[in-house]
Every structure is written in structure tokens, then in C-alpha cells.
Design a protein around this motif. Structure first.
Motif: not given
Length: 226
Positions: A109, A133, A136, A139-140, A167, A170
Motif C-alpha cells: 500500500v 507508490a 504499489s 496494488w493499483e 488508499i 492507510f
């Protein structure tokens, strides 16, 4: 490549991961480099091909999760488990640590960062501060795949596409941070996503080899899929 031999077809079918990677590459080949006019037929086609690309790409991650779980027996096979759950359960030594670090390289993340004068391509400014990022990229991919199940993801304006990311994982901020990625060349952007996905698969399978593995996703086939 118009003609696919029986040997190649058998290889692709027998390796489910290569199967899905090959189909994902097929739909990647249909994604145009140019931005169509909003709400045009070309917009419809672009969105449909991106949706298909994201579906098959995301399903590959699910298959890799199963391969990892089969190797290390982390979760009951009947349960639904997520890539972050696998990462948390993997050990901190040997091959498990190497697999854990590889997952972190692609599925982390975005992390909160202090403002910096140094320009980095994956350091993103949001209304909640700066986020890194770098690790990430996949993740995206998963965020986009989840958004596709609820509706359209392409916001087109001024010959550009904006993709929105929130996000939600977070902690420490009242409002989940959000950021946008501006895309001027969809083929190039999703090509980079595919490259990161294939690198992840290759690195994991070096650590966790399978009895049946093929690599035909490196070639562009015409499956006559419409």
C-alpha cells in the motif's frame, strides 16, 4: 501470430497462469495508444478491452496465491485469502522470506512520506500529503479491477484519462488519501502494468517452481476473440 500449433496450445492450456497471461496479453494488444472521444463507440471498445485485460490479469494473481498456499500451507484451501494475508503469514527466513519480499515489491500500500525536493516518478502528492507508490504497481492493478466490478473507470477529458486511487488501508488520517494517475497513452500504461505482472510471476515461480510451466505469454497470438 495467426497459427497456433497443437503443441503450443497444449502448453498454454496445461499451465493456467500462462493461459491467463496469454489471454491478458491478447486484450492488451487491443488497447489503443490514443484517447478516444468521450462516450464514443471507440470509448466503449477501449473500456471493454481494458476491463477484459484487468479481469484476466487479476485472476493470475489469484492463481499465484493458490500456488504459494499449496507450497507453504498457510490457509485452509477452502477459505478465501488475500495477497496481504499470505504476506503476513509467510516466515522471515529462507524461501518464505524471499516470497514475502517479492510480494512487498509489487503489492505494498502506498506509504506516507515527508515532503521532498527530490523528484521521483512514483512519489505522489495528495491532499493528505506525499505518498510513495514505488512498490504499489500491482496494488493499483487490484484497485482498478475492483473498481471495474462497480462501473466504468475511465474518466476522459482534454484527450487524457484519469484513473482514481483511494488508499483505504492507510491508518492515522480521518479521510482516506486519494490520488490520480493521468494517462495519455493507454496502451503504454497498461503495457507497463502487464510487464510488472509478468515480472512478479517470473520471480515468484523462480522461488516456487511448478511441475508444469510455459512462457508463451511472451508472444502475441491472435485468438480470434472479439
Amino acid at each position: 501470430m495467426d497459427h497456433i500449433t497443437e503443441d503450443v496450445t497444449r502448453d498454454i492450456i496445461c499451465d493456467p497462469v500462462d493461459n491467463r497471461l496469454t489471454i491478458a496479453r491478447h486484450f492488451l494488444g487491443k488497447i489503443t495508444p490514443s484517447i478516444p472521444k468521450e462516450n464514443s463507440f471507440e470509448h466503449f471498445l477501449l473500456e471493454a478491452n481494458i476491463d477484459a485485460f484487468l479481469f484476466f490479469s487479476s485472476s493470475i494473481i489469484d492463481m499465484i496465491k493458490i500456488e504459494i498456499n499449496d507450497r507453504f500451507d498457510l490457509f485452509d484451501k477452502e477459505n478465501v485469502f488475500y495477497i496481504h494475508g499470505i504476506r503476513k503469514k509467510l516466515g522471515n527466513a529462507g524461501v518464505q522470506k524471499q516470497v514475502k519480499d517479492t510480494i512487498a515489491k509489487y503489492f505494498s500500500v502506498p506509504t506516507h512520506q515527508r515532503p521532498s525536493s527530490e523528484t521521483r516518478p512514483r512519489h505522489i502528492k495528495t491532499d493528505q500529503g506525499y505518498f510513495d507508490a514505488t512498490d504499489s504497481t500491482l496494488w493499483e492493478l487490484q484497485i482498478l479491477r475492483n473498481k471495474v466490478t462497480h462501473g466504468k473507470i475511465l474518466n476522459i477529458a482534454d484527450h487524457k484519462i484519469t484513473l482514481d486511487f483511494t488508499i483505504r488501508d492507510f491508518k492515522g488520517l480521518k479521510t482516506p488519501p486519494k490520488y490520480q494517475v493521468t494517462v495519455e497513452n493507454p496502451k503504454e500504461y497498461f503495457g507497463q502494468v502487464f510487464d510488472n505482472l509478468t515480472q512478479f510471476v517470473r520471480q515468484i515461480r523462480l522461488l516456487n517452481p511448478q511441475k508444469t510451466q510455459s512462457f508463451h505469454h511472451t508472444e502475441q497470438f491472435d485468438f480470434k476473440l472479439e
